[in-house]
Design a protein around this motif. Structure first.
Motif, PDB file in Angstrom:
ATOM      1  N   GLY A  73      -8.485  13.196 -28.299  1.00 30.29           N
ATOM      2  CA  GLY A  73      -9.036  14.649 -27.761  1.00 30.29           C
ATOM      3  C   GLY A  73      -9.060  14.901 -26.430  1.00 30.29           C
ATOM      4  O   GLY A  73      -9.301  16.407 -26.198  1.00 30.29           O
ATOM      5  N   ALA A  74      -8.520  14.059 -25.561  1.00 30.53           N
ATOM      6  CA  ALA A  74      -8.115  14.432 -24.321  1.00 30.53           C
ATOM      7  C   ALA A  74      -6.723  13.661 -23.735  1.00 30.53           C
ATOM      8  O   ALA A  74      -6.558  12.528 -24.164  1.00 30.53           O
ATOM      9  CB  ALA A  74      -9.258  13.970 -23.409  1.00 30.53           C
ATOM     10  N   PHE A  75      -5.999  14.477 -23.180  1.00 28.92           N
ATOM     11  CA  PHE A  75      -4.645  13.872 -22.831  1.00 28.92           C
ATOM     12  C   PHE A  75      -4.234  14.458 -21.410  1.00 28.92           C
ATOM     13  O   PHE A  75      -4.821  15.433 -20.984  1.00 28.92           O
ATOM     14  CB  PHE A  75      -3.718  13.901 -23.683  1.00 28.92           C
ATOM     15  CG  PHE A  75      -3.504  15.599 -24.077  1.00 28.92           C
ATOM     16  CD1 PHE A  75      -2.471  16.413 -23.644  1.00 28.92           C
ATOM     17  CD2 PHE A  75      -4.524  16.094 -24.995  1.00 28.92           C
ATOM     18  CE1 PHE A  75      -2.288  17.576 -24.104  1.00 28.92           C
ATOM     19  CE2 PHE A  75      -4.399  17.432 -25.129  1.00 28.92           C
ATOM     20  CZ  PHE A  75      -3.279  18.121 -24.847  1.00 28.92           C
ATOM     21  N   SER A  76      -3.074  14.157 -20.736  1.00 30.32           N
ATOM     22  CA  SER A  76      -2.584  14.826 -19.841  1.00 30.32           C
ATOM     23  C   SER A  76      -1.494  15.474 -20.119  1.00 30.32           C
ATOM     24  O   SER A  76      -0.498  14.957 -20.814  1.00 30.32           O
ATOM     25  CB  SER A  76      -2.204  13.494 -18.574  1.00 30.32           C
ATOM     26  OG  SER A  76      -1.372  13.739 -17.560  1.00 30.32           O
ATOM     27  N   HIS A  77      -1.328  16.583 -19.706  1.00 29.63           N
ATOM     28  CA  HIS A  77      -0.211  17.569 -20.004  1.00 29.63           C
ATOM     29  C   HIS A  77       0.485  17.920 -18.730  1.00 29.63           C
ATOM     30  O   HIS A  77      -0.023  19.038 -17.770  1.00 29.63           O
ATOM     31  CB  HIS A  77      -0.549  18.682 -20.859  1.00 29.63           C
ATOM     32  CG  HIS A  77       0.646  19.825 -20.888  1.00 29.63           C
ATOM     33  ND1 HIS A  77       1.554  19.536 -22.160  1.00 29.63           N
ATOM     34  CD2 HIS A  77       0.974  20.870 -20.719  1.00 29.63           C
ATOM     35  CE1 HIS A  77       2.383  20.461 -22.079  1.00 29.63           C
ATOM     36  NE2 HIS A  77       2.113  21.211 -21.441  1.00 29.63           N
ATOM     37  N   ASN A  78       1.818  17.568 -18.520  1.00 34.52           N
ATOM     38  CA  ASN A  78       2.347  17.895 -16.985  1.00 34.52           C
ATOM     39  C   ASN A  78       1.487  17.643 -15.931  1.00 34.52           C
ATOM     40  O   ASN A  78       1.324  18.628 -14.853  1.00 34.52           O
ATOM     41  CB  ASN A  78       2.722  19.275 -17.052  1.00 34.52           C
ATOM     42  CG  ASN A  78       3.728  19.779 -18.020  1.00 34.52           C
ATOM     43  OD1 ASN A  78       4.596  18.657 -18.078  1.00 34.52           O
ATOM     44  ND2 ASN A  78       4.039  20.700 -18.571  1.00 34.52           N
ATOM     45  N   VAL A  96      -6.245  17.706 -19.970  1.00 39.92           N
ATOM     46  CA  VAL A  96      -6.471  18.795 -20.772  1.00 39.92           C
ATOM     47  C   VAL A  96      -7.667  17.930 -22.073  1.00 39.92           C
ATOM     48  O   VAL A  96      -7.494  16.918 -22.474  1.00 39.92           O
ATOM     49  CB  VAL A  96      -5.423  18.994 -21.799  1.00 39.92           C
ATOM     50  CG1 VAL A  96      -5.672  20.075 -22.891  1.00 39.92           C
ATOM     51  CG2 VAL A  96      -4.339  19.489 -20.979  1.00 39.92           C
ATOM     52  N   ASP A  97      -8.760  18.900 -22.226  1.00 41.43           N
ATOM     53  CA  ASP A  97      -9.724  18.741 -23.175  1.00 41.43           C
ATOM     54  C   ASP A  97     -10.121  19.997 -23.750  1.00 41.43           C
ATOM     55  O   ASP A  97      -9.707  20.981 -23.439  1.00 41.43           O
ATOM     56  CB  ASP A  97     -10.838  17.786 -22.722  1.00 41.43           C
ATOM     57  CG  ASP A  97     -11.519  18.500 -21.437  1.00 41.43           C
ATOM     58  OD1 ASP A  97     -11.288  19.743 -21.281  1.00 41.43           O
ATOM     59  OD2 ASP A  97     -12.369  17.699 -21.025  1.00 41.43           O
ATOM     60  N   VAL A  98     -11.153  19.851 -24.703  1.00 34.83           N
ATOM     61  CA  VAL A  98     -11.699  20.907 -25.371  1.00 34.83           C
ATOM     62  C   VAL A  98     -12.238  21.672 -24.593  1.00 34.83           C
ATOM     63  O   VAL A  98     -12.133  23.326 -24.739  1.00 34.83           O
ATOM     64  CB  VAL A  98     -12.691  20.596 -26.473  1.00 34.83           C
ATOM     65  CG1 VAL A  98     -13.968  19.981 -25.861  1.00 34.83           C
ATOM     66  CG2 VAL A  98     -12.886  21.615 -27.523  1.00 34.83           C
TER      67      VAL A  98
END
Length: 303
Positions: free
Chosen positions: A274-279, A283-285
């Protein structure tokens, strides 16, 4: 006939309905919305002639790619009824919206809605004419929530700072800012208008900037409005068109970023994340919902 809400309105170019040359130039301009003005830009003794000129311009000029709007006179004027009757009966198929000034209460809009419905049926129109409104009286701002919820014909609301200033008795020197006034004179009114529009699915348009040679001031005001959530701004001169188009269009980099992060979110969501790190970015909804606004603009503007 279902209502149409979202149209390109990054810039609403104001054009006197009594000037054939300016209407022709507006049709050929880069503005994505043009309103032919029968109200403030036309003297009382020229109203009837201007109305006929506007009907002719709607039929004869090439308005491809533009929202075609006419600003009629206000409901309390002796010109309003003839404006609406003649426009709908003689050029109804060539009009996307009517802009109605000095709206003060929800009943005003319900009256215009009912009148348009009767005239459309009488003219045999197969499409509905939308309504745009000007909030430019203190009572209109006070009632803006009820006004924006009053009709599914409503598409956009504009903050008209000129007449509003007179209504609130604002000092003329403070309209575009004044060193003796701490903060933004228009923050409350703009914020209140945007919230009312968003709550009811309308587009919010920032009003005019009258210092026509001050391009930096116009850009600054347009940028502030875009940051606040407005969809566009009035242009009183063709020189303001390009500035508004820039400020209310998402940058290519922002569009690419929104697409990249949204795609990554859907990939992770498919994996149950549901939530993660991108670069390095969380990032989440919630972020994806915010980026969705950028993607909607890109689709609307063909970016």
């Amino acid at each position: 006939m279902s209502p149409v809400k979202e149209r390109p309105r990054r810039v609403q170019l104001a054009v006197p309905g009594s000037n054939e040359r300016m209407m022709a130039k507006a049709a050929a301009s880069a503005a994505d919305h043009v309103f032919l003005d029968l109200e403030d830009a036309v003297a009382p003794n020229a109203k009837d002639k201007a109305r006929k000129m506007v009907v002719t311009a709607l039929h004869d000029l090439d308005w491809a790619g533009k929202v075609r709007c006419v600003r009629v006179n206000d409901l309390a004027s002796p010109y309003f009824l003839r404006d609406v009757i003649d426009l709908v009966s003689q050029a109804g198929n060539e009009i996307d919206t009517l802009m109605v000034p000095k709206i003060m209460k929800a009943a005003d809009i319900r009256f215009v809605d009912r009148l348009l419905g009767m005239l459309e049926a009488s003219a045999g129109l197969k499409r509905r004419i939308g309504i745009e409104i000007l909030i430019e009286e203190v009572s209109g701002l006070l009632n803006v929530d009820d006004i924006c919820a009053s009709s599914d014909r409503l598409e956009a609301a504009v903050l008209g700072v000129g007449d509003y200033s007179a209504s609130q008795r604002i000092d003329r020197r403070a309209i575009n800012g004044h060193p003796d006034y701490a903060g933004d004179l228009w923050h409350y009114a703009r914020f209140k208008l945007v919230v009312a529009c968003r709550a009811n699915g309308l587009q919010a348009i920032d009003g005019p900037f009258v210092d026509l040679k001050n391009h930096d001031g116009y850009r600054r005001q347009a940028r502030e409005a875009a940051l606040m959530g407005f969809d566009g701004k009035w242009a009183l001169h063709p020189d303001q068109i390009g500035i508004a188009l820039e400020e209310f269009s998402p940058a290519k980099e922002e569009v690419a970023f929104a697409r990249e992060v949204t795609a990554a979110f859907h990939e992770q969501e498919h994996l149950g994340v549901g939530a993660f790190s991108h670069n390095g970015l969380m990032v989440d909804v919630g972020l994806v919902r915010l980026l969705h606004n950028t993607l909607l603009k890109a689709e609307l503007f063909g970016l």
